[in-house]
Design an enzyme around this catalytic site. Structure first.
Site, PDB file in Angstrom:
ATOM      1  N   LYS A  34    -112.433 -51.496  29.725  1.00 37.48           N
ATOM      2  CA  LYS A  34    -111.661 -50.421  29.109  1.00 37.48           C
ATOM      3  C   LYS A  34    -111.259 -50.812  27.693  1.00 37.48           C
ATOM      4  O   LYS A  34    -110.647 -51.849  27.465  1.00 37.48           O
ATOM      5  CB  LYS A  34    -110.398 -50.111  29.911  1.00 37.48           C
ATOM      6  CG  LYS A  34    -109.539 -48.987  29.292  1.00 37.48           C
ATOM      7  CD  LYS A  34    -108.289 -48.696  30.100  1.00 37.48           C
ATOM      8  CE  LYS A  34    -107.125 -49.587  29.732  1.00 37.48           C
ATOM      9  NZ  LYS A  34    -106.522 -49.259  28.417  1.00 37.48           N
ATOM     10  N   ASP A  60    -110.785 -45.059  26.881  1.00 40.08           N
ATOM     11  CA  ASP A  60    -109.495 -44.505  27.306  1.00 40.08           C
ATOM     12  C   ASP A  60    -108.718 -43.999  26.094  1.00 40.08           C
ATOM     13  O   ASP A  60    -107.815 -44.674  25.589  1.00 40.08           O
ATOM     14  CB  ASP A  60    -108.704 -45.577  28.050  1.00 40.08           C
ATOM     15  CG  ASP A  60    -107.446 -45.028  28.694  1.00 40.08           C
ATOM     16  OD1 ASP A  60    -107.400 -43.816  28.982  1.00 40.08           O
ATOM     17  OD2 ASP A  60    -106.496 -45.814  28.907  1.00 40.08           O
ATOM     18  N   LYS A  62    -107.396 -40.712  26.088  1.00 45.04           N
ATOM     19  CA  LYS A  62    -106.419 -39.720  26.569  1.00 45.04           C
ATOM     20  C   LYS A  62    -106.322 -38.529  25.603  1.00 45.04           C
ATOM     21  O   LYS A  62    -105.261 -38.188  25.094  1.00 45.04           O
ATOM     22  CB  LYS A  62    -105.048 -40.366  26.783  1.00 45.04           C
ATOM     23  CG  LYS A  62    -105.036 -41.465  27.835  1.00 45.04           C
ATOM     24  CD  LYS A  62    -103.628 -42.010  28.052  1.00 45.04           C
ATOM     25  CE  LYS A  62    -103.606 -43.078  29.133  1.00 45.04           C
ATOM     26  NZ  LYS A  62    -104.252 -44.331  28.701  1.00 45.04           N
ATOM     27  N   ASP A  65    -105.200 -32.087  22.801  1.00 48.56           N
ATOM     28  CA  ASP A  65    -105.033 -31.258  21.606  1.00 48.56           C
ATOM     29  C   ASP A  65    -105.513 -29.856  21.966  1.00 48.56           C
ATOM     30  O   ASP A  65    -105.803 -29.579  23.132  1.00 48.56           O
ATOM     31  CB  ASP A  65    -105.832 -31.852  20.437  1.00 48.56           C
ATOM     32  CG  ASP A  65    -105.170 -31.606  19.085  1.00 48.56           C
ATOM     33  OD1 ASP A  65    -104.881 -30.419  18.801  1.00 48.56           O
ATOM     34  OD2 ASP A  65    -104.949 -32.566  18.330  1.00 48.56           O
ATOM     35  N   THR A 122     -98.620 -44.063  34.675  1.00 49.76           N
ATOM     36  CA  THR A 122     -97.986 -44.963  35.632  1.00 49.76           C
ATOM     37  C   THR A 122     -96.714 -45.601  35.094  1.00 49.76           C
ATOM     38  O   THR A 122     -95.997 -46.272  35.832  1.00 49.76           O
ATOM     39  CB  THR A 122     -98.961 -46.058  36.088  1.00 49.76           C
ATOM     40  OG1 THR A 122     -99.519 -46.709  34.943  1.00 49.76           O
ATOM     41  CG2 THR A 122    -100.086 -45.470  36.926  1.00 49.76           C
ATOM     42  N   ARG A 213    -103.422 -57.007  31.875  1.00 51.57           N
ATOM     43  CA  ARG A 213    -102.728 -58.263  31.595  1.00 51.57           C
ATOM     44  C   ARG A 213    -102.901 -59.345  32.658  1.00 51.57           C
ATOM     45  O   ARG A 213    -103.010 -60.529  32.294  1.00 51.57           O
ATOM     46  CB  ARG A 213    -101.248 -57.969  31.335  1.00 51.57           C
ATOM     47  CG  ARG A 213    -101.003 -57.397  29.943  1.00 51.57           C
ATOM     48  CD  ARG A 213     -99.623 -56.790  29.781  1.00 51.57           C
ATOM     49  NE  ARG A 213     -99.526 -55.495  30.439  1.00 51.57           N
ATOM     50  CZ  ARG A 213     -98.488 -54.685  30.346  1.00 51.57           C
ATOM     51  NH1 ARG A 213     -97.415 -55.066  29.646  1.00 51.57           N
ATOM     52  NH2 ARG A 213     -98.473 -53.523  30.954  1.00 51.57           N
TER      53      ARG A 213
END
Length: 234
Positions: A34, A60, A62, A65, A122, A213
Site C-alpha cells: 500500500k 490508497d 481515498k 470530490d 478505523t 507499523r
C-alpha cells in the site's frame, strides 16, 4: 466460513529509498503493498510506480470530490496500473458510479483495478461519528455505505474488522472486504480504535488485511511480514 486471505503491507513514509527497502523486505510474504497520500504527496506518482515495480499496488488515495473530478483523477492515474484503488463511499452514489465508469474506460479489461469504497475510517468510533452528525454509530453507517457502494457497482469495501461479520451477513460473499487497523497480538494500537488480530480478521471474513507499523517499525520487517503471513495461513 474461513476464507483465503492476503496481506497488504502499508508503506507509510515520505522517503522513496525507505519505501523501496520495505518493498524488497515484504514482497515474499505480502500479496500487495500500500502506498498512499503521505508517499504520493512527498515523492510523486512516478515514484509510486517505481517503488511498487512488479509488486501489486494498493493505491490508497481515498478519492472524494464531485463525480467529474473523481472520474478525471482516475483517468490521470491509469498509468500506474494499481491492483486496488480506494475512494470514499461518503462521496455518494453518483461519485462512485462515475468512478466505476472511469475505470472501465481508462483501463484494459484485464488490468482494471478493484475499486474499494472506504466506509468508516478505523480511527473513528461512535463518539467521533456523532460529532459529524452520524448518530446511529459506526456499524449502521458502515452497512449504509456498503449497500450504497454495491448499488454503484463498486468491487469491495474498506472497513474495520468489527464490521466484517455484519457486512458478510448483509452483502454476502460478493464484495471484496479489505481491513485496516490490524494489529498482531502484543502490538500497540496507535491511532486505531477498532482493531483485531490477523487471525481474528480472517475468521470474521476479510479477504485482505492491511498492516503497516507492526511491519515497518519492526527490527526485522521481513520477519514481521512473514510471521503475519504464517498466522493467516495457519
Amino acid at each position: 466460513m474461513t476464507r483465503k486471505i492476503g496481506l497488504i503491507a502499508a508503506l507509510d513514509t515520505q522517503n522513496a529509498a525507505t519505501a523501496q527497502t520495505w518493498v524488497q523486505a515484504v514482497a515474499p510474504s505480502a500479496g500487495a503493498v500500500k502506498l498512499g497520500l503521505e508517499f504520493a504527496y512527498a515523492a510523486g506518482f512516478q515514484a509510486v510506480a517505481d517503488v511498487a515495480g512488479a509488486t501489486p499496488l494498493f493505491l490508497d488515495l481515498k478519492l472524494h470530490d464531485i463525480p467529474n473530478t473523481v472520474a478525471a483523477a482516475i483517468k490521470s492515474l491509469s498509468f500506474l496500473r494499481p491492483r486496488m484503488l480506494t475512494l470514499h463511499a461518503s462521496g455518494g452514489l453518483a461519485m462512485m458510479e462515475a468512478a466505476r465508469k472511469a475505470c472501465d474506460e481508462a483501463f484494459p479489461a484485464d488490468a482494471r483495478p478493484s475499486l474499494l469504497a472506504v466506509t468508516v475510517l478505523t480511527s473513528l468510533d461512535d463518539h467521533a461519528l456523532a460529532e459529524t452528525g452520524v448518530m446511529d454509530g459506526a456499524r449502521a453507517q458502515v452497512l449504509r455505505l456498503g449497500k450504497l457502494a454495491m448499488q454503484a457497482g463498486i468491487d469491495g469495501l474498506v472497513c474495520s474488522a468489527h464490521e466484517l461479520a455484519p457486512l458478510r451477513d448483509t452483502l454476502g460473499d460478493t464484495p471484496l472486504l479489505v481491513t485496516p487497523g490490524i494489529r498482531p497480538a502484543g502490538s500497540q494500537a496507535g491511532d486505531q480504535k477498532r482493531i483485531m488480530t490477523p487471525s481474528e480478521a480472517r475468521k470474521a471474513g476479510a479477504d485482505w488485511i492491511v498492516v503497516g507499523r507492526p511491519i515497518t517499525q519492526a527490527a526485522d520487517p521481513a520477519a514481521a511480514a512473514a510471521a503475519i503471513a504464517a498466522e493467516l495461513a495457519a
